[in-house]
Design a protein around this motif. Structure first.
Motif, PDB file in Angstrom:
ATOM      1  N   THR A  55    -103.255-109.828   9.055  1.00  0.00           N
ATOM      2  CA  THR A  55    -102.073-110.638   8.762  1.00  0.00           C
ATOM      3  C   THR A  55    -101.269-110.010   7.623  1.00  0.00           C
ATOM      4  OG1 THR A  55    -103.233-112.621   9.499  1.00  0.00           O
ATOM      5  CG2 THR A  55    -101.282-112.948   8.122  1.00  0.00           C
ATOM      6  N   PHE A  56    -101.954-109.504   6.616  1.00  0.00           N
ATOM      7  CA  PHE A  56    -101.301-108.823   5.493  1.00  0.00           C
ATOM      8  C   PHE A  56    -100.542-107.592   5.981  1.00  0.00           C
ATOM      9  CE2 PHE A  56    -101.666-105.461   2.243  1.00  0.00           C
ATOM     10  CZ  PHE A  56    -100.839-106.008   1.262  1.00  0.00           C
ATOM     11  N   VAL A  57    -101.195-106.763   6.786  1.00  0.00           N
ATOM     12  CA  VAL A  57    -100.564-105.546   7.308  1.00  0.00           C
ATOM     13  C   VAL A  57     -99.357-105.905   8.176  1.00  0.00           C
ATOM     14  CG1 VAL A  57    -100.907-103.557   8.835  1.00  0.00           C
ATOM     15  CG2 VAL A  57    -102.651-104.150   7.138  1.00  0.00           C
ATOM     16  N   THR A  58     -99.509-106.932   9.007  1.00  0.00           N
ATOM     17  CA  THR A  58     -98.400-107.378   9.852  1.00  0.00           C
ATOM     18  C   THR A  58     -97.205-107.796   9.000  1.00  0.00           C
ATOM     19  OG1 THR A  58     -99.903-108.056  11.621  1.00  0.00           O
ATOM     20  CG2 THR A  58     -97.722-109.054  11.619  1.00  0.00           C
ATOM     21  N   GLY A  59     -97.460-108.485   7.909  1.00  0.00           N
ATOM     22  CA  GLY A  59     -96.380-108.885   7.006  1.00  0.00           C
ATOM     23  C   GLY A  59     -95.697-107.697   6.356  1.00  0.00           C
ATOM     24  N   LEU A  60     -96.465-106.697   5.943  1.00  0.00           N
ATOM     25  CA  LEU A  60     -95.874-105.483   5.370  1.00  0.00           C
ATOM     26  C   LEU A  60     -94.934-104.811   6.361  1.00  0.00           C
ATOM     27  CD1 LEU A  60     -98.914-103.812   3.578  1.00  0.00           C
ATOM     28  CD2 LEU A  60     -96.977-104.957   2.508  1.00  0.00           C
ATOM     29  N   ILE A  61     -95.279-104.891   7.625  1.00  0.00           N
ATOM     30  CA  ILE A  61     -94.469-104.261   8.658  1.00  0.00           C
ATOM     31  C   ILE A  61     -93.263-105.120   9.025  1.00  0.00           C
ATOM     32  CG2 ILE A  61     -94.437-103.505  11.071  1.00  0.00           C
ATOM     33  CD1 ILE A  61     -97.495-102.900  10.668  1.00  0.00           C
ATOM     34  N   ALA A  62     -93.480-106.416   9.306  1.00  0.00           N
ATOM     35  CA  ALA A  62     -92.468-107.176  10.028  1.00  0.00           C
ATOM     36  C   ALA A  62     -91.959-108.460   9.388  1.00  0.00           C
ATOM     37  CB  ALA A  62     -93.011-107.498  11.417  1.00  0.00           C
ATOM     38  N   ASP A  63     -92.385-108.808   8.193  1.00  0.00           N
ATOM     39  CA  ASP A  63     -91.879-110.035   7.556  1.00  0.00           C
ATOM     40  C   ASP A  63     -90.358-109.946   7.455  1.00  0.00           C
ATOM     41  OD1 ASP A  63     -91.040-111.996   5.585  1.00  0.00           O
ATOM     42  OD2 ASP A  63     -93.141-112.118   4.961  1.00  0.00           O
ATOM     43  N   ASP A  64     -89.658-110.984   7.884  1.00  0.00           N
ATOM     44  CA  ASP A  64     -88.194-110.945   7.882  1.00  0.00           C
ATOM     45  C   ASP A  64     -87.572-111.406   6.562  1.00  0.00           C
ATOM     46  OD1 ASP A  64     -88.451-113.720   7.937  1.00  0.00           O
ATOM     47  OD2 ASP A  64     -87.656-113.923   9.964  1.00  0.00           O
ATOM     48  N   GLY A  65     -88.382-111.843   5.607  1.00  0.00           N
ATOM     49  CA  GLY A  65     -87.886-112.232   4.300  1.00  0.00           C
ATOM     50  C   GLY A  65     -87.265-113.614   4.229  1.00  0.00           C
ATOM     51  N   GLU A  66     -87.213-114.334   5.337  1.00  0.00           N
ATOM     52  CA  GLU A  66     -86.550-115.637   5.360  1.00  0.00           C
ATOM     53  C   GLU A  66     -87.189-116.635   4.396  1.00  0.00           C
ATOM     54  OE1 GLU A  66     -85.645-119.330   8.406  1.00  0.00           O
ATOM     55  OE2 GLU A  66     -86.111-117.368   9.236  1.00  0.00           O
ATOM     56  N   TYR A  67     -88.517-116.666   4.333  1.00  0.00           N
ATOM     57  CA  TYR A  67     -89.201-117.677   3.520  1.00  0.00           C
ATOM     58  C   TYR A  67     -89.323-117.309   2.049  1.00  0.00           C
ATOM     59  CZ  TYR A  67     -89.905-120.017   7.864  1.00  0.00           C
ATOM     60  OH  TYR A  67     -89.663-120.654   9.057  1.00  0.00           O
ATOM     61  N   SER A  68     -88.893-116.098   1.699  1.00  0.00           N
ATOM     62  CA  SER A  68     -88.862-115.707   0.286  1.00  0.00           C
ATOM     63  C   SER A  68     -87.425-115.448  -0.166  1.00  0.00           C
ATOM     64  CB  SER A  68     -89.713-114.447   0.076  1.00  0.00           C
ATOM     65  OG  SER A  68     -89.137-113.345   0.764  1.00  0.00           O
ATOM     66  N   ASN A  69     -86.467-115.912   0.628  1.00  0.00           N
ATOM     67  CA  ASN A  69     -85.041-115.677   0.340  1.00  0.00           C
ATOM     68  C   ASN A  69     -84.738-114.194   0.156  1.00  0.00           C
ATOM     69  OD1 ASN A  69     -84.206-118.414   0.454  1.00  0.00           O
ATOM     70  ND2 ASN A  69     -85.114-118.723  -1.578  1.00  0.00           N
ATOM     71  N   ALA A  76     -89.848-103.136   8.688  1.00  0.00           N
ATOM     72  CA  ALA A  76     -89.144-103.248   9.970  1.00  0.00           C
ATOM     73  C   ALA A  76     -89.007-104.735  10.312  1.00  0.00           C
ATOM     74  CB  ALA A  76     -89.894-102.496  11.057  1.00  0.00           C
ATOM     75  N   PRO A  77     -88.130-105.445   9.609  1.00  0.00           N
ATOM     76  CA  PRO A  77     -88.083-106.904   9.707  1.00  0.00           C
ATOM     77  C   PRO A  77     -87.563-107.481  11.015  1.00  0.00           C
ATOM     78  CG  PRO A  77     -86.319-106.106   8.313  1.00  0.00           C
ATOM     79  CD  PRO A  77     -87.183-104.927   8.626  1.00  0.00           C
ATOM     80  N   ARG A  78     -87.204-106.642  11.958  1.00  0.00           N
ATOM     81  CA  ARG A  78     -86.740-107.143  13.257  1.00  0.00           C
ATOM     82  C   ARG A  78     -87.624-106.667  14.411  1.00  0.00           C
ATOM     83  NH1 ARG A  78     -80.164-106.759  12.776  1.00  0.00           N
ATOM     84  NH2 ARG A  78     -80.038-108.004  10.877  1.00  0.00           N
ATOM     85  N   VAL A  79     -88.708-106.024  14.092  1.00  0.00           N
ATOM     86  CA  VAL A  79     -89.598-105.470  15.110  1.00  0.00           C
ATOM     87  C   VAL A  79     -90.471-106.573  15.719  1.00  0.00           C
ATOM     88  CG1 VAL A  79     -91.589-104.902  13.643  1.00  0.00           C
ATOM     89  CG2 VAL A  79     -91.015-103.415  15.558  1.00  0.00           C
ATOM     90  N   ASN A  80     -90.857-106.395  16.968  1.00  0.00           N
ATOM     91  CA  ASN A  80     -91.837-107.274  17.605  1.00  0.00           C
ATOM     92  C   ASN A  80     -93.233-106.807  17.221  1.00  0.00           C
ATOM     93  OD1 ASN A  80     -89.899-108.802  19.019  1.00  0.00           O
ATOM     94  ND2 ASN A  80     -89.810-107.260  20.612  1.00  0.00           N
TER      95      ASN A  80
END
Length: 116
Positions: A55-69, A76-80
């Protein structure tokens, strides 16, 4: 061209990254871009991440930043994301589980547009 910071802001859009790890918990930061999960660890009954590393690695790759403003955003915040679980709840995995996951991902790379 700097495709991360300049228009049209690709940031992984339309591509899939396969994360081979301890699974991944479906977080709001990934949302609908979490397109699948496959379990290769015979000791576990699901691909849900109880260890936390995947889950941590997935966040490093793809977290879109919405919940941290926008304070925390993946590379890569738009990757599947498609996750392949090979580790158990203690983080241990076997070489054969990793090889099985790699083979499955190679076989299915076109179906899921796996690029990384």
């Amino acid at each position: 061209m700097n495709i991360w910071n300049e228009a049209p802001y690709w940031q992984g859009s339309g591509m899939t990254v396969a994360v081979i790890d301890s699974g991944s918990y479906r977080t709001n930061a990934i949302g609908q871009r979490f397109i699948g999960e496959v379990n290769f660890n015979s000791a576990e009954h699901s691909a849900n991440d109880q260890f936390g590393h995947g889950t941590f690695v997935t966040g490093l790759i793809a977290d879109d930043g919405e919940y941290s403003n926008g304070k925390y955003m993946g590379i890569a915040p738009r990757v599947n994301i498609l996750t392949a679980r090979v580790s158990d709840d203690s983080g241990m995995s076997t070489e054969s589980d990793v090889v099985s996951a790699l083979q499955w991902l190679y076989t299915n790379k076109n179906a899921y547009n796996i690029r990384v």
